[in-house]
Design a protein around this motif. Structure first.
Motif, PDB file in Angstrom:
ATOM      1  N   THR A 378     -50.197-100.904  17.202  1.00 40.85           N
ATOM      2  CA  THR A 378     -51.650-101.041  17.268  1.00 40.85           C
ATOM      3  C   THR A 378     -52.274 -99.743  17.774  1.00 40.85           C
ATOM      4  O   THR A 378     -51.676 -99.020  18.570  1.00 40.85           O
ATOM      5  CB  THR A 378     -52.056-102.204  18.188  1.00 40.85           C
ATOM      6  OG1 THR A 378     -51.399-102.056  19.457  1.00 40.85           O
ATOM      7  CG2 THR A 378     -51.670-103.532  17.584  1.00 40.85           C
ATOM      8  N   SER A 399     -58.340-104.748  11.502  1.00 43.81           N
ATOM      9  CA  SER A 399     -58.203-106.148  11.915  1.00 43.81           C
ATOM     10  C   SER A 399     -59.522-106.903  11.891  1.00 43.81           C
ATOM     11  O   SER A 399     -59.530-108.133  11.856  1.00 43.81           O
ATOM     12  CB  SER A 399     -57.588-106.221  13.320  1.00 43.81           C
ATOM     13  OG  SER A 399     -58.490-105.716  14.284  1.00 43.81           O
ATOM     14  N   ARG A 625     -56.684-110.145  20.347  1.00 44.77           N
ATOM     15  CA  ARG A 625     -55.838-110.650  19.271  1.00 44.77           C
ATOM     16  C   ARG A 625     -54.402-110.184  19.443  1.00 44.77           C
ATOM     17  O   ARG A 625     -54.146-109.124  20.044  1.00 44.77           O
ATOM     18  CB  ARG A 625     -56.361-110.185  17.898  1.00 44.77           C
ATOM     19  CG  ARG A 625     -57.631-110.913  17.481  1.00 44.77           C
ATOM     20  CD  ARG A 625     -58.386-110.180  16.389  1.00 44.77           C
ATOM     21  NE  ARG A 625     -59.524-110.954  15.935  1.00 44.77           N
ATOM     22  CZ  ARG A 625     -60.694-110.999  16.567  1.00 44.77           C
ATOM     23  NH1 ARG A 625     -60.882-110.313  17.693  1.00 44.77           N
ATOM     24  NH2 ARG A 625     -61.691-111.728  16.086  1.00 44.77           N
ATOM     25  N   VAL A 627     -50.994-109.466  16.963  1.00 44.50           N
ATOM     26  CA  VAL A 627     -50.527-109.277  15.590  1.00 44.50           C
ATOM     27  C   VAL A 627     -49.012-109.455  15.588  1.00 44.50           C
ATOM     28  O   VAL A 627     -48.320-108.993  16.501  1.00 44.50           O
ATOM     29  CB  VAL A 627     -50.903-107.883  15.052  1.00 44.50           C
ATOM     30  CG1 VAL A 627     -50.445-107.723  13.607  1.00 44.50           C
ATOM     31  CG2 VAL A 627     -52.405-107.658  15.156  1.00 44.50           C
ATOM     32  N   GLN A 638     -52.299-112.500  12.153  1.00 41.74           N
ATOM     33  CA  GLN A 638     -53.230-112.082  13.208  1.00 41.74           C
ATOM     34  C   GLN A 638     -53.752-113.320  13.922  1.00 41.74           C
ATOM     35  O   GLN A 638     -54.280-114.233  13.294  1.00 41.74           O
ATOM     36  CB  GLN A 638     -54.373-111.293  12.577  1.00 41.74           C
ATOM     37  CG  GLN A 638     -55.385-110.724  13.552  1.00 41.74           C
ATOM     38  CD  GLN A 638     -56.357-109.806  12.835  1.00 41.74           C
ATOM     39  OE1 GLN A 638     -55.959-108.861  12.145  1.00 41.74           O
ATOM     40  NE2 GLN A 638     -57.645-110.076  12.970  1.00 41.74           N
TER      41      GLN A 638
END
Length: 642
Positions: A378, A399, A625, A627, A638
């Protein structure tokens, strides 16, 4: 030193505040931070966190090896599957819903004539879950019936009145079963051995309610279900014509004639109610013809699995009206669904879904990976992430927009990836020991290095980006000095001491130390600048860690279930606010724990959806979030942190 048993696999030593954990019978001694020793009650059960996860988006599609799995619903959503999730995606409004009743790979799909009810079939699930078919409402997502099958269903079809469901499974018998699915618990009203060869499609006749057609390797078969629910078969007769190796797909024209496509690129019309050929259209495609679709207006559309061509014929198949070719990097054509107006949706063999029409061409609505997927990283500050897989693709995702920013063929099978803490570069580790540095904006290759010949398993930058550490399958950790805004790399040395391959590593907050886990469940510490092992693990007990991706640490004792194999947990990550820890395991589960998870008995929330080992989990930079990537299921999921 006396250890007090806490669980079957953990013992606590009050004298030095250490926990001995056993993984596969191997003892691992983990030292508590000094400030936690006095307050530690190892017999206490830690509750699950207040936060939970909710599946927000599924990236990917399964077109590589599945057929007839793309349809448009009256809600404006296309329905398809990937991993253990059936996705309902409104492309225009860019929103998804998900049917998550399955426990393993979904392999086939059928839509009821009322366009509201869907049937989906899965293979045997994790644990004791048998292969089965689920019938469900696409509006409410409620399950209407669960039908237990001998093997995993490979193709499904509803009867014209919707009361019955035909299914062919992948058992040795390749059984054709007809279900009265609306009766309590579902009743199999007829079942017979279908074929000695592979079966790829089953279709109830849309006009003749007791007629069923199946096809596959070396055959097409026409079935009649009589009033006493006995199935009778007539094989398709090819007469003097060359018999195709595979009959690959089926459709029906408005007269009720059966249309079949085959591996030779031909379309054959079989007269309604007969097993004989009415018409042969040769060489429509170069190579196999994977899908046939009859449009509402009567035209017939064919899709080529090798040549990537979409050809539209008039109703009589007398002449092509139009044709187009999709770009080769999307793969061949696996499924076609009729959209609104002249729009078509195309599922491809490289796990993409395209939308468009015959005149203006097609653009991607869904992109995915097509081979085993391990690499995930990320962005340090933006809502973006990258994935890299054995398909040699490096993909950057947004995202928030739920879309691919770009996709690049890096010509190497990727095992891991990392983003520098400044966000200026992406590093990808390959199966060959090669590692590549890319500019995320220009996609330019900035640096190319080789360390050993085994896969690079994990990569982490130091907090100030002055160093990067790479853990290899060859048991070594390679450390590089980083200069010129992460464009130049000079090797400092390598850390020798692990007796198995490196699985995970973390940097301390001051950038002085590294800790690492290995395939034989060791936790070792290293001085990063000298590449020397720290001989006394207890001296590292109060070190603050910049990242937490090592699953075998004192702070993550609780993520390990009793009697766990040390390879069960593939990925572990702490949230940036140090309140949560997420894990991905070998059983397709994403789990959410409170952090620190220092209690050997720690409760969690767990979530299915992946149908393969979950290879990596990561929090987005704002912790809103999570992932996750599924290895063999090739999907990216997600999750919103609620």
């Amino acid at each position: 030193m006396s250890f007090t048993p806490i669980t079957h696999t953990c013992q606590y030593n009050e004298e030095d505040g250490s926990m001995r954990m056993y993984l596969r019978g191997r003892p691992i001694v983990l030292y508590s931070p000094s400030d936690a020793i006095d307050n530690l009650d190892p017999a206490k059960v830690a509750p699950p966190p207040q936060n939970k996860l909710k599946l927000e988006w599924v990236y990917g599609y399964r077109g590589k090896d599945c057929r007839s799995n793309l349809y448009l619903l009256p809600t404006g959503e296309i329905v398809y599957f990937v991993a253990g999730v059936v996705v309902l995606f409104n492309v225009e409004e860019q929103c998804q819903r998900h049917y998550t009743g399955h426990t393993d790979d979904v392999k086939c799909l059928a839509v009821h004539p009322n366009k509201m009810i869907v049937a989906s079939g899965q293979c045997a699930g994790h644990g004791d879950a048998r292969p089965h078919i689920r019938v469900w409402n696409s509006v409410s997502l409620s399950t209407l019936a669960v039908l237990q099958t001998h093997g995993g269903a490979v193709c499904l079809s509803f009867s014209a009145d919707g009361a019955r469901l035909a299914a062919v499974d992948d058992s040795a018998e390749r059984a054709l079963a007809v279900w009265d699915w609306q009766r309590e618990r579902g009743v199999c009203v007829a079942e017979t051995k279908c074929s000695v060869d592979t079966v790829v499609s089953v279709e109830f006749h849309p006009l003749d309610r007791n007629q069923i057609v199946t096809c596959g390797k070396n055959h097409i078969a026409f079935w009649t279900l009589d009033q006493s629910n006995v199935l009778y078969k007539r094989m398709g007769v090819f007469e003097t014509r060359d018999k195709p190796k595979y009959v690959t797909c089926l459709a029906f024209n408005h007269n009720g004639d059966v249309l079949s496509g085959d591996s030779s690129g031909n379309v054959i019309v079989w007269g309604r109610g007969t097993n004989t050929i009415l018409k042969l259209v040769k060489g429509v495609h170069d190579g196999p013809l994977f899908c046939l679709l009859t449009l509402k207006e009567g035209q017939v559309v064919t899709g080529g699995g090798k040549d990537g061509r979409v050809v539209m014929f008039d109703e009589d198949l007398s002449a092509p009206i139009s044709e187009t070719t999709i770009e080769g990097h999307y793969g061949g054509i696996r499924a076609i669904a009729e959209g609104r107006g002249s729009q078509l949706y195309i599922g491809t063999t490289k796990n993409c879904i395209l939308q468009g029409d015959m005149q203006l061409g097609f653009s991607p609505a869904v992109l995915g990976h097509v081979d085993e997927l391990w690499g995930l990283a990320t962005h340090p500050s933006l809502p973006q992430f990258v994935t890299a897989g054995w398909d040699r693709l490096l993909q950057l995702w947004d995202s928030m927009a739920h879309s691919t920013v770009w996709s690049k063929d890096i010509e190497e099978r990727a095992q891991c990836c990392a983003w520098s803490n400044s966000g200026s570069v992406i590093v990808v580790g390959a199966l060959t020991g090669r590692w590549l540095v890319f500019d995320p904006h220009s996609r330019e290759l900035l640096a190319d290095h080789q360390d050993g010949s085994e896969p690079i398993q994990t990569i982490q930058f130091s907090p100030d980006d002055k160093y990067v550490a790479l853990g290899s399958r060859d048991n070594f950790i390679y450390i590089y000095q980083v200069d010129d805004e992460c464009r130049k790399y000079s090797r400092l040395g390598k850390c020798l001491g692990h007796s198995s391959y490196i699985t995970h590593l973390d940097w301390s907050e001051d950038g002085q130390y590294i800790r690492s886990n290995s395939g034989d469940y060791e936790l070792l510490y290293w001085n990063a600048t000298t590449c020397r092992q720290v001989p006394s693990p207890s001296s590292m007990r109060d070190t603050s860690w910049f990242t937490h991706t090592c699953p075998i640490t004192f702070r993550t004792l609780g993520v390990w279930p009793e009697h766990a194999d040390g390879t069960d947990i593939n990925s572990c990550v702490r949230s940036h606010d140090s309140r949560l820890v997420a894990t991905g395991d070998d059983f397709g589960k994403v789990k959410l724990f409170g952090y620190p998870a220092t209690q050997p008995k720690s409760l969690c929330h767990q979530y299915g959806g992946h149908s393969s080992h979950v290879t990596c989990v990561r929090f987005l930079p704002d912790d809103s979030r999570v992932v996750s990537t599924g290895g063999l299921d090739t999907s990216v999921m997600q999750w919103i942190v609620e």
